[in-house]
Each structure stands twice: as structure tokens, then as C-alpha cells.
Design a protein around this motif. Sequence first.
Motif, PDB file in Angstrom:
ATOM      1  N   HIS A 229      -7.654   5.627 -22.560  1.00 36.38           N
ATOM      2  CA  HIS A 229      -6.865   6.628 -21.815  1.00 36.38           C
ATOM      3  C   HIS A 229      -6.408   6.024 -20.495  1.00 36.38           C
ATOM      4  CE1 HIS A 229      -9.616   8.134 -18.603  1.00 36.38           C
ATOM      5  NE2 HIS A 229     -10.589   7.886 -19.439  1.00 36.38           N
ATOM      6  N   ASP A 241     -12.844   3.993 -14.879  1.00 38.59           N
ATOM      7  CA  ASP A 241     -12.407   5.152 -15.678  1.00 38.59           C
ATOM      8  C   ASP A 241     -10.920   5.392 -15.431  1.00 38.59           C
ATOM      9  OD1 ASP A 241     -12.367   7.414 -17.218  1.00 38.59           O
ATOM     10  OD2 ASP A 241     -13.257   8.705 -15.704  1.00 38.59           O
ATOM     11  N   ASN A 242     -10.015   4.687 -16.056  1.00 40.83           N
ATOM     12  CA  ASN A 242     -10.204   3.795 -17.152  1.00 40.83           C
ATOM     13  C   ASN A 242      -9.168   2.671 -17.095  1.00 40.83           C
ATOM     14  OD1 ASN A 242     -11.238   2.833 -19.565  1.00 40.83           O
ATOM     15  ND2 ASN A 242      -9.907   4.099 -20.787  1.00 40.83           N
ATOM     16  N   GLU A 273      -7.317  12.298 -21.169  1.00 40.23           N
ATOM     17  CA  GLU A 273      -8.774  12.408 -21.362  1.00 40.23           C
ATOM     18  C   GLU A 273      -9.424  13.096 -20.165  1.00 40.23           C
ATOM     19  OE1 GLU A 273     -13.013  11.340 -21.729  1.00 40.23           O
ATOM     20  OE2 GLU A 273     -11.739  10.677 -20.105  1.00 40.23           O
ATOM     21  N   ASP A 274      -8.849  12.871 -18.978  1.00 46.29           N
ATOM     22  CA  ASP A 274      -9.425  13.459 -17.763  1.00 46.29           C
ATOM     23  C   ASP A 274      -8.611  14.652 -17.263  1.00 46.29           C
ATOM     24  OD1 ASP A 274     -11.857  12.247 -17.167  1.00 46.29           O
ATOM     25  OD2 ASP A 274     -10.877  10.418 -16.490  1.00 46.29           O
ATOM     26  N   ASP A 302     -13.680   2.856 -22.754  1.00 47.50           N
ATOM     27  CA  ASP A 302     -13.746   3.755 -21.601  1.00 47.50           C
ATOM     28  C   ASP A 302     -15.001   3.411 -20.801  1.00 47.50           C
ATOM     29  OD1 ASP A 302     -13.263   5.801 -19.834  1.00 47.50           O
ATOM     30  OD2 ASP A 302     -13.193   7.392 -21.346  1.00 47.50           O
TER      31      ASP A 302
HETATM   32 ZN    ZN Z   1     -12.625   8.125 -19.052  1.00 47.30          ZN
END
Ligand code: ZN
Length: 404
Positions: A229, A241-242, A273-274, A302
Motif C-alpha cells: 500500500h 508504513d509503507n 490500507e490506512d 508492509d
Molecule cells: Zn501499513
Amino acid sequence: MEKKELIEKASAHLQLLCVEIGERRVGSEENRRATAYAEKVLKALGWETDTTELSVIDWHTDGATLSCNGQGFEVLSSHYSLGCSVTDKLVAINKVEQLETTNIQEKIVLLHGEIAAQQIAPKNFPFWNPEEHQHLTALLEKGNPKALVCATERNAATAGGVYPFPLFEDGDFDIPSVYMKDTEGEKLLTCAGETVTLVSQATRIPETAFNVIGRNSSRKKERIVITAHIDSKIGTPGAIDNGTGVTILLLLAELLKDFSGDHPIELVVLNGEDYYGAPGQVKYIEQNEGRFSDILLNINIDGAGYKEGISCFSPFGLSDDMLDALHEILWDSPELVEGLPWFQGDHSVFLQQGCPAIAVSSQWFIEHMETQELTHTSKDNLGVVNFERVAECALGIAAFIGKL
Ligand SMILES: [Zn+2]
């Protein structure tokens, strides 16, 4: 390719993603710059690319204030919340049972203690949505308060290292809210029953974001899908991240550009994803309906490349052959180890569709997931990245794929 050269390339990708671009929240210009960069790199290396537009919201705030009898309290607009400017009676609630029996109609509600202990799953989040959370949001919507003030403590398990954390981070939840430290909430408790004024200058902005897919073949054989992601949370350059995951994916684009094994490779840069609605993940599932059985394996990256410790490959549901191949690679690479299972990543999307997967991350993170205070904060920057670890992950994944 030499490891040294790969490390230099990793450093260049990360410099661009995490320093020149920085925060890559879904819907922002920076996020679109990042996906455009990934697409450019894939194209230049000869991959056939495919970008999908996603309708998302960006979000902005000019700050928030809360006052009672001339005393001010420190509050922050909850991410993706609507703004508000309201004055009314403050009602304090610390348990769900209390919320069930209290009239909060048109009030300003302080949520503190037990009821505010854990970040609430976004209403329409498709992959994780506990019943208690749905119950809480439903109760609040039915109660129809003017706004919410959420006092939260540290909770690394659900909010990374963010303190205080926004109890609600949900563009589909329309009760305006702000959040504050639990210690500030204790001070505010003395104002329960009195009139408070809350202003949050937040706005939602309709925007776009993109998924980017690179393919090296249109052959029908089961494909290997590698995912990372590209989005970050608000307020972080998202290195571990990430940024590192996207970087490893781009290094693989280089390492696998002439790969002519039996299985087609799909490199997928996912967006969301976040983010509260996981739009890129939802779109990918939609586009692949009925085609998940064509996937040999998902490899999701990730949390890789942390400065402390080594990297780990966590297998999920691999066939004996695949597991043997993985063990051979791990045996040959002392800096890569087999990791424990963990589920807070995009490999879960594939697991839920019945695909085997490998999650690539940093061992230190897997072991400290519940206590670390780095994720989703400004501390997740290039200072905590070991570029060598990043290159090693790419080499390990490429070697593994070579054995399939
Ligand atoms: Zn992540």
C-alpha cells in the motif's frame, strides 16, 4: 544485480516517497504524485501498467477549540470528521450501558474511559468490524447529539503510536467529533452538566486517488500477486508504513523485469490500507471477482526495513512445495526469517478470498505490534529505515519467485 546497487536504488525511491513527497494520505496531491511515480517506474522498466481511479475524500482542518465558562481545553478535529460550531450542555459518558440509557439528543457528549479505550472501526470498513463497534456507532447516531468530544489514552494495538488518538476516523460517520488526551478529558469532566462551546473547522473534500498495477504477461496461468500500500496516515511520512513496501515492489519490478517463469507476475500498488474505507482494496476485490482462484500466491509487503533486527516472511496456507521453496530461501539468507502470523495488512484481503499468502515485514514490528509507539506518527521517517534490509527483502522475494 549487486546488492550495493539495489541499496542505492532503494535509497532513491525512499528519498522521493518519504522526503520529497512525504505524507501520502489518500485524496491528497502528494498521494497522486506517489502513484504517478510508481506508474512511471513500472512503465520505464517495461511493465504493462493499468491505473484505476478511486473516488475518495480528502480532508482538511484549520483547528478546533472547546471552552466552558471561559476556560479553554485542548482538542483536535477527528480525522475525516465534519466540522461544527455548537453550544450546548455537556453530557459525560464512560460506558456503553450508560449511553444506552442517557438522552443525548442535541447535547455535546464527552466519551471517556472504557467507552473510548479502543479506536472504533469505520462504519463501512469491509475487513474488520466488531459488533460492539457497530452497536456503539448505531447508538450514537440514534441518540443524535450535536457533537462528540473523545478523550483517549495510549493504545498502540489499535492506534499505532498516536496519543491521543482519534476515536473516530471515519468519513462515513456524520456526527462531528473532536478528540483530546485522557488527562485533558479528566479536567473537562468538571464541566459535565454545564454549557460548552465547541468549534471544529474541518471540511471534507471530494477527490481522487489511484491503484496502479504492473503486469509482465497476459498468460492465463495462475499469477503471483505482489502488493504494497502506498498511502500513509495523516501526519506521517510513512517510511516503514509503507514507503519501504512500495520501494521493495519497485525493486522487484527491476529484478523481475525479464522474469520468464511459468507464472505471470502482477505488481499491485494499493491505495487505502490506512484509510477508513479501504477504497483501493475494495476496488481490487471488485475487479477480480471470480478470479481469485487464478492467484497462485499473494506476497504483501508492509512494515519492512526497520533499522532494528531482521526481516520476516510470514507464510499463510502455502502448499508444501511453496513452503519448501520458502524454507530454502530463508536457509540461504540469514537476514530473513520465518515470521509469526499477523493480520493487520492487505494479505488479509487475499486470505479472506482463499488465496495463500506471504506477509513480508520487520521482525521487531511483529514482536512489538502492541507496544511500539512509531506507527502512524512523524517518527516513522527515513531515520528508522535500514536500506540494506529493504534490498534484502527484494532479493529474497525475487529468489523465492524464481523457485516456484
Ligand atoms: Zn501499513
